[in-house]
Scaffold this motif. Sequence first.
Motif, PDB file in Angstrom:
ATOM      1  N   GLU A 152       0.825  -1.214   0.000  1.00 21.92           N
ATOM      2  CA  GLU A 152       0.000   0.000   0.000  1.00 21.92           C
ATOM      3  C   GLU A 152       0.856   1.259   0.000  1.00 21.92           C
ATOM      4  O   GLU A 152       0.535   2.240  -0.685  1.00 21.92           O
ATOM      5  CB  GLU A 152      -0.942  -0.003   1.212  1.00 21.92           C
ATOM      6  CG  GLU A 152      -2.025  -1.064   1.150  1.00 21.92           C
ATOM      7  CD  GLU A 152      -2.890  -0.936  -0.107  1.00 21.92           C
ATOM      8  OE1 GLU A 152      -3.317   0.207  -0.421  1.00 21.92           O
ATOM      9  OE2 GLU A 152      -3.127  -1.946  -0.772  1.00 21.92           O
ATOM     10  N   GLU A 156       0.917   3.982  -3.056  1.00 19.23           N
ATOM     11  CA  GLU A 156       0.627   5.402  -2.816  1.00 19.23           C
ATOM     12  C   GLU A 156       1.780   6.290  -3.283  1.00 19.23           C
ATOM     13  O   GLU A 156       1.553   7.393  -3.792  1.00 19.23           O
ATOM     14  CB  GLU A 156       0.331   5.646  -1.336  1.00 19.23           C
ATOM     15  CG  GLU A 156      -1.043   5.158  -0.910  1.00 19.23           C
ATOM     16  CD  GLU A 156      -2.153   5.746  -1.776  1.00 19.23           C
ATOM     17  OE1 GLU A 156      -2.152   6.979  -2.012  1.00 19.23           O
ATOM     18  OE2 GLU A 156      -3.009   4.975  -2.237  1.00 19.23           O
ATOM     19  N   GLN A 157       3.010   5.810  -3.116  1.00 21.32           N
ATOM     20  CA  GLN A 157       4.163   6.570  -3.609  1.00 21.32           C
ATOM     21  C   GLN A 157       4.098   6.730  -5.123  1.00 21.32           C
ATOM     22  O   GLN A 157       4.384   7.801  -5.659  1.00 21.32           O
ATOM     23  CB  GLN A 157       5.459   5.861  -3.208  1.00 21.32           C
ATOM     24  CG  GLN A 157       5.800   5.963  -1.725  1.00 21.32           C
ATOM     25  CD  GLN A 157       7.073   5.199  -1.369  1.00 21.32           C
ATOM     26  OE1 GLN A 157       7.663   4.523  -2.209  1.00 21.32           O
ATOM     27  NE2 GLN A 157       7.487   5.293  -0.116  1.00 21.32           N
ATOM     28  N   ARG A 159       1.305   6.493  -7.045  1.00 23.18           N
ATOM     29  CA  ARG A 159       0.142   7.318  -7.373  1.00 23.18           C
ATOM     30  C   ARG A 159       0.444   8.807  -7.191  1.00 23.18           C
ATOM     31  O   ARG A 159      -0.008   9.641  -7.979  1.00 23.18           O
ATOM     32  CB  ARG A 159      -1.044   6.943  -6.477  1.00 23.18           C
ATOM     33  CG  ARG A 159      -1.788   5.699  -6.909  1.00 23.18           C
ATOM     34  CD  ARG A 159      -2.840   5.316  -5.878  1.00 23.18           C
ATOM     35  NE  ARG A 159      -3.736   6.426  -5.589  1.00 23.18           N
ATOM     36  CZ  ARG A 159      -4.861   6.682  -6.269  1.00 23.18           C
ATOM     37  NH1 ARG A 159      -5.208   5.905  -7.290  1.00 23.18           N
ATOM     38  NH2 ARG A 159      -5.638   7.693  -5.930  1.00 23.18           N
ATOM     39  N   ALA A 160       1.217   9.117  -6.182  1.00 23.06           N
ATOM     40  CA  ALA A 160       1.512  10.523  -5.867  1.00 23.06           C
ATOM     41  C   ALA A 160       2.313  11.205  -6.977  1.00 23.06           C
ATOM     42  O   ALA A 160       2.275  12.431  -7.112  1.00 23.06           O
ATOM     43  CB  ALA A 160       2.275  10.608  -4.551  1.00 23.06           C
ATOM     44  N   HIS A 182      -2.934  -4.604  -8.139  1.00 25.69           N
ATOM     45  CA  HIS A 182      -2.970  -3.195  -7.739  1.00 25.69           C
ATOM     46  C   HIS A 182      -3.300  -2.217  -8.870  1.00 25.69           C
ATOM     47  O   HIS A 182      -3.315  -1.007  -8.656  1.00 25.69           O
ATOM     48  CB  HIS A 182      -1.618  -2.809  -7.121  1.00 25.69           C
ATOM     49  CG  HIS A 182      -1.269  -3.606  -5.900  1.00 25.69           C
ATOM     50  ND1 HIS A 182      -1.907  -3.436  -4.694  1.00 25.69           N
ATOM     51  CD2 HIS A 182      -0.357  -4.603  -5.719  1.00 25.69           C
ATOM     52  CE1 HIS A 182      -1.404  -4.280  -3.811  1.00 25.69           C
ATOM     53  NE2 HIS A 182      -0.464  -4.993  -4.408  1.00 25.69           N
ATOM     54  N   GLN A 185      -6.058   0.463  -8.343  1.00 21.84           N
ATOM     55  CA  GLN A 185      -5.643   1.494  -7.394  1.00 21.84           C
ATOM     56  C   GLN A 185      -4.543   2.380  -7.989  1.00 21.84           C
ATOM     57  O   GLN A 185      -4.535   3.597  -7.790  1.00 21.84           O
ATOM     58  CB  GLN A 185      -5.142   0.838  -6.104  1.00 21.84           C
ATOM     59  CG  GLN A 185      -4.896   1.809  -4.953  1.00 21.84           C
ATOM     60  CD  GLN A 185      -4.434   1.086  -3.695  1.00 21.84           C
ATOM     61  OE1 GLN A 185      -4.375  -0.147  -3.666  1.00 21.84           O
ATOM     62  NE2 GLN A 185      -4.110   1.841  -2.661  1.00 21.84           N
TER      63      GLN A 185
END
Length: 254
Positions: A152, A156-157, A159-160, A182, A185
């Motif tokens: 996760e 998130e890294q 996606r950012a 994933h 997401q």
Amino acid sequence: MNKTLLKEVPTVPIFGIHVSKWGMDDTIQYLTEVITSRTPHQVITANPIMIMTALKSATYMSVMKHAEFIVPDGTGVVWAARVGGEPVQERVAGYDLLHELMRTGENYRWRVYLLGSTAEVIKETASRLQQQYLGVEIVGYHDGFFGPEEDEVVVEQIRATTPDILFVARSADTQEPWIAKHKAQLAVPVMMGVGGSFDIISGKTKRAPMIFQKLRLEWLYRLLSEPTRYRRMLALPQFVVKVLRDRGNVTKSS
């Protein structure tokens, strides 16, 4: 996501796995449209070992069947399509596709994230790719040595940084399943497994000499260079036998 913007991909089913019939030029054009439309695609560079794995594992088969775009990376896949009576235009090698995407990305200022291999290799790969393709922005990178408990955070890294392309180089048995798990997401337009490409780009290993490439024997060069791969390579003769034995069913949809 607006999939209506994308053209239909002509495919050939190799033992139920739908592989694109396009060559490199059409593949690049299509993936450019994918990025423009921001439509998440898992791109798999299929080879005989992956197909044999899928035939033995329902989970891996599901990953392959749910991928949005599969290209014929392995020479054996190109051969199987021809034996089945539905030839593809040409082999689309994953290593070459990576570089063609980077080259094309210079015209669009694409953003690229790199994931996988060791910390040393991924750092050097990012540096070399950035120097070679100045018009592309390497927005981030992370080594591939992390467990499920860190997924996760890594996602998130990524996606950012809002990348257009995510190249993933992890072990053969986890690379595609990880992307598949994933991808919703991540929501990156092009998410592609690239195997040992980072090792070659970083200079850690060498790609097969051109003579091996022209003779379609890159697999033999890899085996000679890394004898420990022999167990994995056993899938190649198994694939050949299956294609010859089931030649009437190679390209039948399932």
